[in-house]
Motif scaffolding. Structure first.
Motif, mmCIF file in Angstrom:
data_model
loop_
_atom_site.group_PDB
_atom_site.id
_atom_site.type_symbol
_atom_site.label_atom_id
_atom_site.label_comp_id
_atom_site.label_asym_id
_atom_site.label_seq_id
_atom_site.Cartn_x
_atom_site.Cartn_y
_atom_site.Cartn_z
ATOM 1 N N ARG A 81 -5.650 -2.544 -4.441
ATOM 2 C CA ARG A 81 -6.426 -3.632 -3.839
ATOM 3 C C ARG A 81 -6.165 -3.782 -2.348
ATOM 4 O O ARG A 81 -6.769 -4.629 -1.693
ATOM 5 C CB ARG A 81 -6.130 -4.952 -4.554
ATOM 6 N N ALA A 82 -5.268 -2.984 -1.805
ATOM 7 C CA ALA A 82 -4.980 -2.986 -0.374
ATOM 8 C C ALA A 82 -4.552 -1.589 0.038
ATOM 9 O O ALA A 82 -4.000 -0.824 -0.764
ATOM 10 C CB ALA A 82 -3.893 -4.002 -0.035
ATOM 11 N N ASP A 83 -4.842 -1.245 1.286
ATOM 12 C CA ASP A 83 -4.425 0.041 1.840
ATOM 13 C C ASP A 83 -3.099 -0.079 2.583
ATOM 14 O O ASP A 83 -2.293 0.850 2.586
ATOM 15 C CB ASP A 83 -5.497 0.557 2.807
ATOM 16 N N LEU A 84 -2.914 -1.226 3.234
ATOM 17 C CA LEU A 84 -1.701 -1.503 3.991
ATOM 18 C C LEU A 84 -1.195 -2.884 3.593
ATOM 19 O O LEU A 84 -1.970 -3.746 3.170
ATOM 20 C CB LEU A 84 -1.984 -1.494 5.499
ATOM 21 N N GLY A 85 0.099 -3.099 3.757
ATOM 22 C CA GLY A 85 0.648 -4.411 3.431
ATOM 23 C C GLY A 85 1.912 -4.672 4.230
ATOM 24 O O GLY A 85 2.719 -3.772 4.457
ATOM 25 N N LEU A 86 2.078 -5.914 4.652
ATOM 26 C CA LEU A 86 3.292 -6.328 5.344
ATOM 27 C C LEU A 86 4.299 -6.822 4.315
ATOM 28 O O LEU A 86 3.980 -7.678 3.485
ATOM 29 C CB LEU A 86 2.970 -7.428 6.353
ATOM 30 N N VAL A 87 5.502 -6.297 4.377
ATOM 31 C CA VAL A 87 6.512 -6.579 3.350
ATOM 32 C C VAL A 87 7.885 -6.667 4.006
ATOM 33 O O VAL A 87 8.232 -5.839 4.854
ATOM 34 C CB VAL A 87 6.518 -5.484 2.260
ATOM 35 N N LEU A 88 8.673 -7.649 3.579
ATOM 36 C CA LEU A 88 10.049 -7.744 4.046
ATOM 37 C C LEU A 88 10.849 -6.533 3.589
ATOM 38 O O LEU A 88 10.678 -6.040 2.470
ATOM 39 C CB LEU A 88 10.710 -9.013 3.509
ATOM 40 N N GLY A 89 11.768 -6.082 4.438
ATOM 41 C CA GLY A 89 12.548 -4.893 4.129
ATOM 42 C C GLY A 89 13.367 -5.003 2.865
ATOM 43 O O GLY A 89 13.504 -4.029 2.122
#
Length: 313
Positions: A81-89
């Motif tokens: 549902r997404a190509d890129l995502g921001l995620v905490l390390g």
């Protein structure tokens, strides 16, 4: 002198930052960026990234999507549902290993490390809370259920040995609850200053509690993914300088993201770094070409690694 992989990648990155000749030539397609909540830096950064990507690569149609952030973003990458995502390390490393709160590993790779995230334990000035221990038995807003802050909150209070009455709330809900004295603290992970908290401070004076004393216990349990960071004085009006816990924000890619698309995104990160900093960012450590490849245990996407090595094969 032996040239290491990191040296080669950094050399490629330095050249790439000033190089605009390369471009995406694949088929037109959408690029969905799973971001975060309104009022935080995840969404603001993702919207800027989408704008710059659309300008630099007309064949890519990038859009930023509001979400509950890290945990939900990983699920969106997993489900296509997404190509890129921001995620905490810290959440990314847990997902990669299939560790709590994930039951099995999730497949993904990294485009780059984009900025430092600051864990902010926010209390009312008039609330009488001066330390984490003061929150024993009290209601605390610990982040939305699909967020990385919810993961960190659970880890923090467990390692501190402080039982609290946890409430999973979106940032806007948590702010309203703190102002209404329905919770005694809220924990938020974001840039400094977070605009929604700046707005809260205008009507309900807030302060932040230092968290650095709990860093050793967290690093013992979860490794060096956590760092000590400094909140500068007056980042929020009336709040002095303090130390808290930081963790890198990573831009991750779905397994299906083509190499040439990943390379195009990487070129935008490296070449347009100054245009990707939200206007409200004062103390946050944002995009730095020297640390973009510092993605910890999460491997770089092959397309991103290739772009970083451009002209330095």
């Amino acid at each position: 002198m032996t040239v290491t992989r990191r040296t080669a990648l950094l050399a490629g990155l330095a050249t790439l930052a000033g190089c605009s000749s390369a471009g995406y030539r694949g088929p037109e397609r959408e690029v969905v960026i799973a971001a975060g909540e309104s009022g935080g830096f995840y969404l603001a950064f993702a919207e800027l990234l989408a704008q710059q990507l659309n300008r630099a690569e007309p064949r890519l149609r990038a859009t930023a999507v509001a979400t509950e952030a890290s945990v939900e973003n990983l699920r969106r990458l997993r489900d296509g549902r997404a190509d890129l995502g921001l995620v905490l390390g810290d959440v990314a490393e847990s997902a990669f290993a299939g560790a709590e709160p994930f039951s099995v590993p999730i497949a993904f790779s990294a485009i780059g490390r984009v900025y430092e995230n600051y864990h902010q334990l926010v209390v009312r000035v008039d609330g009488g809370v001066r330390s984490v221990a003061d929150l024993t038995g009290r209601p605390v807003a610990m982040g939305a259920s699909g967020s990385g802050v919810a993961v960190f909150s659970t880890r923090l209070f467990a390692r501190a040995g402080v039982p609290v009455k946890a409430k999973n709330l979106l940032l806007g809900e948590a702010i309203n609850a703190l102002a209404a004295h329905e919770v005694d603290a809220l924990l938020w992970s974001g840039g400094i200053p977070t605009p929604a908290l700046t707005e809260l401070n205008r009507t309900t004076p807030i302060t932040l509690l230092p968290l650095d004393a709990h860093l050793p216990a967290l690093r013992t349990g979860y490794g060096p993914v956590y760092d000590q960071v400094h909140v500068p004085a007056q980042a929020y009006q009336g709040v002095g300088e303090l130390r808290t816990i930081g963790v890198a924000n990573l831009l991750l890619a779905a397994p299906s993201l083509p190499d040439d698309v990943a390379a195009a995104v990487t070129r935008v990160l490296a070449g347009h770094a100054a245009d990707l900093v939200p206007a409200a960012a004062v103390g946050t450590q944002f995009l730095d070409v020297r640390t973009l490849i510092g993605t910890g245990k999460v491997p770089l996407h092959p397309g991103a690694a290739s772009a970083y090595r451009a002209l330095h094969g």
